[in-house]
Motif scaffolding. Structure first.
Motif, PDB file in Angstrom:
ATOM      1  N   GLU A  78       0.658  -0.645   0.018  1.00 55.43           N
ATOM      2  CA  GLU A  78      -0.360   0.054   0.352  1.00 55.43           C
ATOM      3  C   GLU A  78       0.756   1.160  -0.089  1.00 55.43           C
ATOM      4  O   GLU A  78       1.883   0.727   0.832  1.00 55.43           O
ATOM      5  CB  GLU A  78      -1.369  -0.268   0.959  1.00 55.43           C
ATOM      6  CG  GLU A  78      -1.826  -1.031   1.383  1.00 55.43           C
ATOM      7  CD  GLU A  78      -2.880  -0.980   2.520  1.00 55.43           C
ATOM      8  OE1 GLU A  78      -2.748  -0.412   3.713  1.00 55.43           O
ATOM      9  OE2 GLU A  78      -3.990  -2.071   2.689  1.00 55.43           O
ATOM     10  N   GLU A  80       0.933   5.334  -1.366  1.00 51.83           N
ATOM     11  CA  GLU A  80       0.312   6.711  -1.820  1.00 51.83           C
ATOM     12  C   GLU A  80       0.571   7.314  -3.327  1.00 51.83           C
ATOM     13  O   GLU A  80       1.640   7.395  -3.377  1.00 51.83           O
ATOM     14  CB  GLU A  80       0.728   7.870  -1.128  1.00 51.83           C
ATOM     15  CG  GLU A  80      -0.266   9.429  -1.144  1.00 51.83           C
ATOM     16  CD  GLU A  80       0.364  10.254  -0.068  1.00 51.83           C
ATOM     17  OE1 GLU A  80       0.936  10.865  -0.262  1.00 51.83           O
ATOM     18  OE2 GLU A  80      -0.847  10.245   0.816  1.00 51.83           O
ATOM     19  N   CYS A  81       0.123   7.408  -4.530  1.00 51.23           N
ATOM     20  CA  CYS A  81       0.091   8.198  -5.517  1.00 51.23           C
ATOM     21  C   CYS A  81       1.570   9.154  -5.737  1.00 51.23           C
ATOM     22  O   CYS A  81       0.607  10.265  -5.213  1.00 51.23           O
ATOM     23  CB  CYS A  81      -0.817   8.039  -6.530  1.00 51.23           C
ATOM     24  SG  CYS A  81      -0.282   8.938  -8.579  1.00 51.23           S
ATOM     25  N   GLU A  86      -3.530  10.073  -4.494  1.00 55.58           N
ATOM     26  CA  GLU A  86      -4.597   9.412  -3.703  1.00 55.58           C
ATOM     27  C   GLU A  86      -3.884   7.959  -3.755  1.00 55.58           C
ATOM     28  O   GLU A  86      -2.568   7.124  -3.632  1.00 55.58           O
ATOM     29  CB  GLU A  86      -5.205   8.980  -4.984  1.00 55.58           C
ATOM     30  CG  GLU A  86      -6.183   9.919  -5.494  1.00 55.58           C
ATOM     31  CD  GLU A  86      -7.219   9.998  -4.555  1.00 55.58           C
ATOM     32  OE1 GLU A  86      -8.336  10.056  -3.827  1.00 55.58           O
ATOM     33  OE2 GLU A  86      -7.864  11.563  -3.668  1.00 55.58           O
ATOM     34  N   LEU A  88      -2.989   3.786  -2.836  1.00 53.73           N
ATOM     35  CA  LEU A  88      -3.095   2.983  -4.074  1.00 53.73           C
ATOM     36  C   LEU A  88      -2.903   1.606  -3.723  1.00 53.73           C
ATOM     37  O   LEU A  88      -2.538   1.849  -2.037  1.00 53.73           O
ATOM     38  CB  LEU A  88      -2.077   3.271  -4.813  1.00 53.73           C
ATOM     39  CG  LEU A  88      -0.592   3.406  -4.703  1.00 53.73           C
ATOM     40  CD1 LEU A  88       0.218   2.542  -5.081  1.00 53.73           C
ATOM     41  CD2 LEU A  88       0.064   4.986  -5.495  1.00 53.73           C
ATOM     42  N   CYS A 153      -1.342   5.638  -9.046  1.00 56.06           N
ATOM     43  CA  CYS A 153      -2.157   4.987  -9.091  1.00 56.06           C
ATOM     44  C   CYS A 153      -2.506   4.488 -11.213  1.00 56.06           C
ATOM     45  O   CYS A 153      -2.773   3.460 -10.436  1.00 56.06           O
ATOM     46  CB  CYS A 153      -3.555   5.641  -8.987  1.00 56.06           C
ATOM     47  SG  CYS A 153      -3.503   7.248  -9.550  1.00 56.06           S
ATOM     48  N   GLN A 154      -2.284   4.860 -11.944  1.00 59.27           N
ATOM     49  CA  GLN A 154      -1.835   4.895 -13.075  1.00 59.27           C
ATOM     50  C   GLN A 154      -1.359   5.178 -14.285  1.00 59.27           C
ATOM     51  O   GLN A 154      -0.682   6.257 -13.604  1.00 59.27           O
ATOM     52  CB  GLN A 154      -3.681   4.539 -13.277  1.00 59.27           C
ATOM     53  CG  GLN A 154      -4.603   6.464 -13.759  1.00 59.27           C
ATOM     54  CD  GLN A 154      -5.787   5.904 -14.090  1.00 59.27           C
ATOM     55  OE1 GLN A 154      -6.273   5.417 -13.640  1.00 59.27           O
ATOM     56  NE2 GLN A 154      -6.219   7.188 -14.138  1.00 59.27           N
ATOM     57  N   CYS A 157      -1.693   8.756 -15.217  1.00 59.09           N
ATOM     58  CA  CYS A 157      -2.410   9.865 -13.685  1.00 59.09           C
ATOM     59  C   CYS A 157      -2.008  11.328 -14.426  1.00 59.09           C
ATOM     60  O   CYS A 157      -0.898  11.576 -14.604  1.00 59.09           O
ATOM     61  CB  CYS A 157      -1.665   9.492 -13.000  1.00 59.09           C
ATOM     62  SG  CYS A 157      -2.415  10.820 -11.354  1.00 59.09           S
TER      63      CYS A 157
END
Length: 214
Positions: A78, A80-81, A86, A88, A153-154, A157
């Motif tokens: 786990e 954070e982007c 966000e 992730l 996150c992607q 992004c």
């Protein structure tokens, strides 16, 4: 590396190699699910939460100088982007291979009279202690190498708006009207002139009112 502090066989990341019996070529395969230790990953960026399950698949092979450990660790990390901040999650798979040497053998498997004489060589070696080895330092190194230094996150992004901080992925059409800095001063001057005109008009109206009263 000098002998480790006394290893605790009850620690889930401590493994016993006695079944191999110091027989070169002997193999042992193990699977074990353990709770993630504290700070497993890149602190403040991305990592496996403390206590989360970590699945281990290990292959222990006895060789002349010790036990060669090859394995894979799987867990859910786990973080954070780094672009939009966000939360992730990502699936982690970390491969590793490490030699744990017998404390009484050199790098060719020859028995030495006084282990630890060569301090420089010892610093680079992980040693077995009474047939036990601690996998935690190896696991930590493998996880750090397998995790992305800048998680997103992607892949595409767009991040956050540099002016207001809104998440651009939530509002693809978000934009701010650009103002040419060369016109900014004139706009300010125009505003000042309008304020002055308002003051003049207010003054004129006040004069008319005074005349009417007379």
């Amino acid at each position: 590396m000098a002998l480790n502090a006394r290893l605790d066989h009850r620690n889930p990341l401590v493994f016993d190699t006695h079944e191999l019996g110091r027989r070169p070529g002997a193999l042992q395969r193990l699977t074990r699910t353990v709770d993630a230790p504290q700070d497993l990953g890149l602190t403040g960026v991305v990592g496996v939460p403390e206590g989360a399950p970590v699945e281990l698949e290990l292959r222990l092979e006895s060789v002349m100088e010790g036990v060669l450990v090859t394995g894979t660790a799987r867990a859910r990390a786990e973080g954070e982007c780094v672009r939009c901040l966000e939360p992730l999650e990502l699936e982690l798979e970390a491969d590793f291979q490490e030699m744990f040497s017998y404390p009484d053998a050199d790098d060719r498997g020859r028995v030495i009279a006084e282990p630890g004489d060569d301090a420089e060589d010892d610093e680079d070696r992980l040693l077995l202690e009474d047939g036990l080895f601690d996998l935690e330092p190896v696991l930590r190194d493998a996880v750090v190498l397998a995790l992305p230094m800048q998680p997103v996150c992607q892949e595409d992004c767009p991040g956050l708006c540099s002016e207001c901080g809104v998440r651009l992925a939530d509002d693809p059409d978000h934009h701010h009207d650009a103002v040419d800095i060369r016109w900014a001063a004139l706009q300010g001057l125009a505003g000042t002139m309008k304020d002055g005109e308002k003051d003049e008009m207010s003054g004129a109206e006040a004069g008319v009112d005074e005349k009417q009263e007379k």
